[in-house]
Design an enzyme around this catalytic site. Structure first.
Site, PDB file in Angstrom:
ATOM      1  N   SER A 153       0.875  -1.177   0.000  1.00 47.71           N
ATOM      2  CA  SER A 153       0.000   0.000   0.000  1.00 47.71           C
ATOM      3  C   SER A 153       0.904   1.216   0.000  1.00 47.71           C
ATOM      4  CB  SER A 153      -0.837  -0.001   1.276  1.00 47.71           C
ATOM      5  OG  SER A 153      -1.408   1.275   1.510  1.00 47.71           O
ATOM      6  N   TYR A 166      -2.787  -1.318  10.424  1.00 51.11           N
ATOM      7  CA  TYR A 166      -2.696  -1.489   8.963  1.00 51.11           C
ATOM      8  C   TYR A 166      -1.355  -0.953   8.427  1.00 51.11           C
ATOM      9  CZ  TYR A 166      -4.169  -1.222   4.050  1.00 51.11           C
ATOM     10  OH  TYR A 166      -4.257  -1.370   2.689  1.00 51.11           O
TER      11      TYR A 166
HETATM   12  C1  BGC Z   1      -6.235   1.465   2.037  1.00 53.02           C
HETATM   13  C2  BGC Z   1      -7.405   2.309   1.601  1.00 53.02           C
HETATM   14  C3  BGC Z   1      -6.956   3.736   1.363  1.00 53.02           C
HETATM   15  C4  BGC Z   1      -5.707   3.792   0.501  1.00 53.02           C
HETATM   16  C5  BGC Z   1      -5.158   5.202   0.390  1.00 53.02           C
HETATM   17  C6  BGC Z   1      -5.134   1.598   1.038  1.00 53.02           C
HETATM   18  O1  BGC Z   1      -4.052   0.784   1.350  1.00 53.02           O
HETATM   19  O2  BGC Z   1      -6.661   0.116   2.173  1.00 53.02           O
HETATM   20  O3  BGC Z   1      -8.433   2.285   2.588  1.00 53.02           O
HETATM   21  O4  BGC Z   1      -8.001   4.454   0.719  1.00 53.02           O
HETATM   22  O5  BGC Z   1      -4.714   2.952   1.017  1.00 53.02           O
HETATM   23  O6  BGC Z   1      -5.076   5.852   1.632  1.00 53.02           O
END
Ligand code: BGC
Length: 268
Positions: A153, A166
């Site tokens: 991410s 996360y």
């Molecule tokens: C998350 C999303 C978020 C995006 C940008 C992703 O890794 O799961 O919820 O919108 O990152 O912030």
């Protein structure tokens, strides 16, 4: 053979019943791979992904497994070897969010996110790497003995208040990916990260499902559009093809510029 073709290769995509995982599964199948659609719930959605692939002339089947459970992961790989003989491509995609203010975050919220997002990638990658090493390069199929994509991410580099479990899992994926890439490269195994920005999927519905939310989100995206699962699908299909044979141990961000510190465009 065309160097973007994945014909004759078998791919496992975790969490492929929706969102980015589904986009990746469709793109790999379109490039010719046989695809295993892993899911933990939403069996009908997984079957729908299989139907879409078979309707388009591809090959796929769905399998239930909790990727944070070692025995279930091993059983899923064993079943894949029965059906397709081996594995050529693993896409570690399954992931979730359990958001909370830091001081209120429960141990369960922390553990759930770390075990699916990070430990799940460990368990699946270890199984795939064992098979890649045992089997080696198959002449005419791919230049690599195997390819692993680690779905990360933008939050492997962008801190995220209210989402510390996360962001920590994604930061962990970055070093996990690089460390196994270093260890596995001599075996002709490539390991690559993908860092999606905001992609329109069920994980972040509240960030795009009203005009106000979407406009607020777009202030974080210089390219001024939300991403689609197909954007990531096409990138993944290319990264596991021989066109990308010299790429290993790095994360490719696909985020419309979200990692460009857009707040600095008219400030600082
Ligand atoms: C998350 C999303 C978020 C995006 C940008 C992703 O890794 O799961 O919820 O919108 O990152 O912030």
């Amino acid at each position: 053979m065309n160097s973007t073709s994945l014909k004759g290769q078998s791919a496992l995509v975790t969490g492929a019943d929706s969102g980015i995982g589904k986009g990746v599964a469709l793109a790999l199948a379109a490039a010719g791979a046989n695809v295993v659609i892993n899911h933990v719930d939403a069996h009908e959605n997984a079957e729908k992904t299989v139907d879409e692939i078979t309707a388009a002339g591809g090959t796929a089947y769905a399998i239930h497994a909790d990727i944070s459970n070692e025995a279930e992961v091993q059983a899923m790989f064993a079943e894949m070897y029965r059906q397709y003989g081996t594995i050529d491509i693993l896409v570690n995609n399954a992931g979730l969010q359990r958001d909370s203010r830091f001081v209120d975050m429960t141990l369960e919220q922390w553990n759930t996110v770390i075990s699916i997002n990070l430990t799940g990638q460990f368990l699946c990658s270890r199984e795939a790497a064992k098979e890649f090493i045992k089997r080696g390069v198959v002449e005419g199929r791919s230049r690599a003995a195997g390819k692993i994509i680690c779905m990360s991410s933008v939050h492997e580099v962008i801190p995220w208040a209210g989402h510390v479990n996360y962001a920590a899992s994604k930061g962990g994926i970055s070093m996990f990916m690089k460390s196994i890439a270093q260890e596995l490269a001599p075996h002709k195994i490539r390991v690559v990260g993908i860092g999606p920005g905001a992609i329109q999927t069920p994980i972040n519905t509240s960030a795009w499902d009203t005009p106000d939310a979407l406009n607020k989100l777009l202030t974080l995206i210089p390219y001024n559009r939300i991403g689609e699962p197909d954007d990531i699908g096409k990138l993944a299909a290319w990264l596991v093809s021989d066109e990308a044979d010299y790429i290993t141990g790095t994360t490719i961000f696909m985020d419309g510029g979200m990692t460009l510190y857009p707040g600095f465009a008219d400030n600082g």
